[in-house]
Design an enzyme around this catalytic site. Structure first.
Site, PDB file in Angstrom:
ATOM      1  N   ARG A   1       0.865  -1.178   0.000  1.00 30.63           N
ATOM      2  CA  ARG A   1       0.000   0.000   0.000  1.00 30.63           C
ATOM      3  C   ARG A   1       0.905   1.233   0.000  1.00 30.63           C
ATOM      4  O   ARG A   1       1.940   1.240   0.684  1.00 30.63           O
ATOM      5  CB  ARG A   1      -0.913  -0.008   1.221  1.00 30.63           C
ATOM      6  CG  ARG A   1      -1.945  -1.138   1.173  1.00 30.63           C
ATOM      7  CD  ARG A   1      -2.865  -1.137   2.379  1.00 30.63           C
ATOM      8  NE  ARG A   1      -3.906  -2.144   2.213  1.00 30.63           N
ATOM      9  CZ  ARG A   1      -3.762  -3.437   2.542  1.00 30.63           C
ATOM     10  NH1 ARG A   1      -2.620  -3.857   3.070  1.00 30.63           N
ATOM     11  NH2 ARG A   1      -4.740  -4.305   2.354  1.00 30.63           N
TER      12      ARG A   1
ATOM     13  N   LYS B   1      -3.118  -2.007   7.084  1.00 31.97           N
ATOM     14  CA  LYS B   1      -4.573  -1.842   7.111  1.00 31.97           C
ATOM     15  C   LYS B   1      -5.226  -2.910   7.976  1.00 31.97           C
ATOM     16  O   LYS B   1      -6.217  -2.653   8.668  1.00 31.97           O
ATOM     17  CB  LYS B   1      -5.126  -1.913   5.688  1.00 31.97           C
ATOM     18  CG  LYS B   1      -6.620  -1.690   5.584  1.00 31.97           C
ATOM     19  CD  LYS B   1      -7.074  -1.701   4.142  1.00 31.97           C
ATOM     20  CE  LYS B   1      -8.581  -1.443   4.031  1.00 31.97           C
ATOM     21  NZ  LYS B   1      -9.027  -1.450   2.618  1.00 31.97           N
TER      22      LYS B   1
ATOM     23  N   HIS C   1      -1.618   3.486  -5.984  1.00 32.89           N
ATOM     24  CA  HIS C   1      -2.302   2.310  -5.432  1.00 32.89           C
ATOM     25  C   HIS C   1      -2.568   1.281  -6.524  1.00 32.89           C
ATOM     26  O   HIS C   1      -2.691   0.075  -6.245  1.00 32.89           O
ATOM     27  CB  HIS C   1      -3.618   2.730  -4.779  1.00 32.89           C
ATOM     28  CG  HIS C   1      -4.163   1.722  -3.819  1.00 32.89           C
ATOM     29  ND1 HIS C   1      -4.854   0.609  -4.227  1.00 32.89           N
ATOM     30  CD2 HIS C   1      -4.102   1.640  -2.463  1.00 32.89           C
ATOM     31  CE1 HIS C   1      -5.225  -0.095  -3.174  1.00 32.89           C
ATOM     32  NE2 HIS C   1      -4.774   0.496  -2.093  1.00 32.89           N
TER      33      HIS C   1
ATOM     34  N   ARG D   1      -0.879  -2.301  -7.097  1.00 36.40           N
ATOM     35  CA  ARG D   1      -1.363  -3.509  -6.435  1.00 36.40           C
ATOM     36  C   ARG D   1      -2.299  -4.293  -7.340  1.00 36.40           C
ATOM     37  O   ARG D   1      -2.204  -5.518  -7.444  1.00 36.40           O
ATOM     38  CB  ARG D   1      -2.060  -3.134  -5.126  1.00 36.40           C
ATOM     39  CG  ARG D   1      -1.102  -2.580  -4.081  1.00 36.40           C
ATOM     40  CD  ARG D   1      -1.811  -1.984  -2.877  1.00 36.40           C
ATOM     41  NE  ARG D   1      -2.672  -2.917  -2.178  1.00 36.40           N
ATOM     42  CZ  ARG D   1      -2.253  -3.884  -1.369  1.00 36.40           C
ATOM     43  NH1 ARG D   1      -0.958  -4.059  -1.177  1.00 36.40           N
ATOM     44  NH2 ARG D   1      -3.108  -4.679  -0.752  1.00 36.40           N
TER      45      ARG D   1
ATOM     46  N   HIS E   1      -3.647  -9.125   2.332  1.00 36.66           N
ATOM     47  CA  HIS E   1      -5.062  -9.358   2.613  1.00 36.66           C
ATOM     48  C   HIS E   1      -5.195 -10.478   3.638  1.00 36.66           C
ATOM     49  O   HIS E   1      -4.376 -11.399   3.671  1.00 36.66           O
ATOM     50  CB  HIS E   1      -5.819  -9.731   1.342  1.00 36.66           C
ATOM     51  CG  HIS E   1      -5.875  -8.629   0.340  1.00 36.66           C
ATOM     52  ND1 HIS E   1      -6.169  -8.829  -0.992  1.00 36.66           N
ATOM     53  CD2 HIS E   1      -5.664  -7.289   0.484  1.00 36.66           C
ATOM     54  CE1 HIS E   1      -6.140  -7.671  -1.626  1.00 36.66           C
ATOM     55  NE2 HIS E   1      -5.835  -6.728  -0.759  1.00 36.66           N
TER      56      HIS E   1
ATOM     57  N   TYR F   1      -7.864 -22.611   9.467  1.00 39.31           N
ATOM     58  CA  TYR F   1      -7.196 -23.788   8.937  1.00 39.31           C
ATOM     59  C   TYR F   1      -6.124 -23.456   7.899  1.00 39.31           C
ATOM     60  O   TYR F   1      -5.518 -24.351   7.326  1.00 39.31           O
ATOM     61  CB  TYR F   1      -8.228 -24.742   8.319  1.00 39.31           C
ATOM     62  CG  TYR F   1      -9.038 -25.462   9.360  1.00 39.31           C
ATOM     63  CD1 TYR F   1      -8.571 -26.628   9.962  1.00 39.31           C
ATOM     64  CD2 TYR F   1     -10.273 -24.966   9.776  1.00 39.31           C
ATOM     65  CE1 TYR F   1      -9.292 -27.277  10.930  1.00 39.31           C
ATOM     66  CE2 TYR F   1     -11.016 -25.617  10.759  1.00 39.31           C
ATOM     67  CZ  TYR F   1     -10.520 -26.776  11.326  1.00 39.31           C
ATOM     68  OH  TYR F   1     -11.253 -27.411  12.290  1.00 39.31           O
TER      69      TYR F   1
END
Length: 394
Positions: A241, A268, A331, A334, A358, A368
């Site tokens: 970012r 973030k 940005h 990304r 993310h 898991y």
């Protein structure tokens, strides 16, 4: 038989605690050390309980009886006098209940939580829209129509997204006021449908491989600040970012292990994020270290070495290279990386998502998930750097 003030004054200490009753549950407890304390004995939901009223003679017999009657009124209303006393004590810790005071306390709470500096600045900026009108008002008295008036003033400037974020921020302050016993309701709850829905415009990004190669060549030929050129080259190689790169510090980089650890307070998702560094990325960093390595920040502002370059620096450089805001943004690197990496078919989509920083939204799947796909991400970032070299040479 009811007590008299004379009997209270003459109550002398004995070897053991004893009690004088004034009827109706009011008692004067006389301790061996001479201390005399008013207590109200009562039953609440079948349990015997007691309420401390105060010391005699600081609290007179008349005052103690008045407190007893108040406690009885609470019991008649179905409330526990001891619980009410505890709540009143907590409320007394927050005497000032103006919106501005509560908003400032909320900001201080965010600072204690080590929120990103950009988040703090944005929240403070948003609250500045509200403080001139709502600031002096008791936060518990603010009505929805008053909040709407503030939001409408922002909307009249065409700033629909700002108005939406402002509603959310005012709501956060009001909920903090509820938690600290200075308000009972959040006046923003019913306002969501009253605001103009902003048109969502995705950040511009170049996702065509050939066109992206052209952008890379343009960056390499950028004739502005060398530091800005390196920042754009690292944006292409590492695709963090923009705020994470702007505020990066040299202590976050491990050149021997070849990775960059972005602290949780800067991300973030509020989770520390590691980024593998390819040989190309390390080469750019070594050049940059000759320029700014004596300081804390990789990209200090030209005005102050203690502050990073501004939000607009990288986008302004792209405009100078001839790319409009509808073609490319900082940005957007990304989205470019995400698209081209996924289209290559070589990498696990989960590894790509982890590299983008993310976090899996599905709680069960996240529980898991096997690690961070680190080994695959290291290989992927080496491949990506080599792929950029190939695109640049087309």
């Amino acid at each position: 038989m009811p007590l008299t003030d004379l009997a209270c004054r003459k109550a002398k200490p004995r070897e053991k605690l004893y009690k004088l009753s004034d009827m109706g549950g009011l008692q004067l407890w006389v301790y061996p050390n001479g201390s005399r304390l008013w207590r109200f004995a009562y039953r609440y939901r079948g349990k015997q309980k007691g309420l401390s009223i105060g010391k005699y003679p600081n609290v007179t017999l008349v005052q103690a009886r008045a407190e007893r009657e108040r406690a009885k009124d609470l019991l008649a209303a179905g409330e526990d006098p001891s619980h009410v006393r505890q709540v009143e004590k907590l409320e007394s810790q927050f005497p000032d209940d103006s919106f501005e005071t509560v908003a400032n306390e909320y900001l201080e709470k965010l600072r204690r939580e080590k929120r990103a500096q950009a988040t703090l600045e944005k929240t403070e900026w948003l609250l500045d829209f509200a403080k001139p009108i709502l600031g002096p008002k008791r936060v518990g008295d603010i009505r929805p129509v008053e909040v709407l008036a503030v939001l409408r003033a922002v909307e009249r400037r065409g700033r629909y997204e700002t108005a939406r974020r402002l509603r959310s921020t005012i709501g956060a302050v009001c909920r903090y006021a509820i938690a600290t016993a200075r308000a009972e309701t959040d006046p923003t709850t019913g306002l969501q449908g009253a605001l103009t829905t902003p048109t969502v415009t995705p950040r511009a990004a170049i996702t065509d491989a050939k066109a992206f190669g052209g952008l890379l060549r343009a960056i390499d030929g950028f004739d502005g600040q060398p530091m800005t050129r390196i920042a754009l080259q690292l944006m292409a190689l590492l695709f963090p970012r923009p705020g994470e790169l702007r505020t990066a510090e040299w202590r976050e980089f491990d050149f021997e292990e070849a990775h960059w650890t972005i602290p949780a307070e800067k991300t973030k998702m509020r989770r520390a994020h590691r980024v593998p560094l390819s040989s190309q990325a390390l080469s750019h960093l070594n050049v940059l270290k000759e320029m700014t390595g004596d300081g804390v920040l990789l990209f200090p502002s030209v005005r102050s070495v203690e502050r990073p370059i501004s939000d607009n620096t990288l986008n302004a450089a792209l405009r100078r290279m001839g790319y409009s805001k509808d073609e490319a943004t900082a940005h957007g690197f990304r989205a470019s990386a995400s698209t081209l990496l996924n289209e290559s078919g070589k990498w696990n989509p989960d590894a790509i998502e982890r590299q983008l920083g993310h976090v899996e939204g599905n709680d069960v799947r996240r529980a898991y998930a096997r690690g961070e796909h680190w080994d695959e991400r290291v290989k992927m970032m080496v491949w990506w750097s080599e792929e950029l070299d190939r695109l640049r040479a087309r």
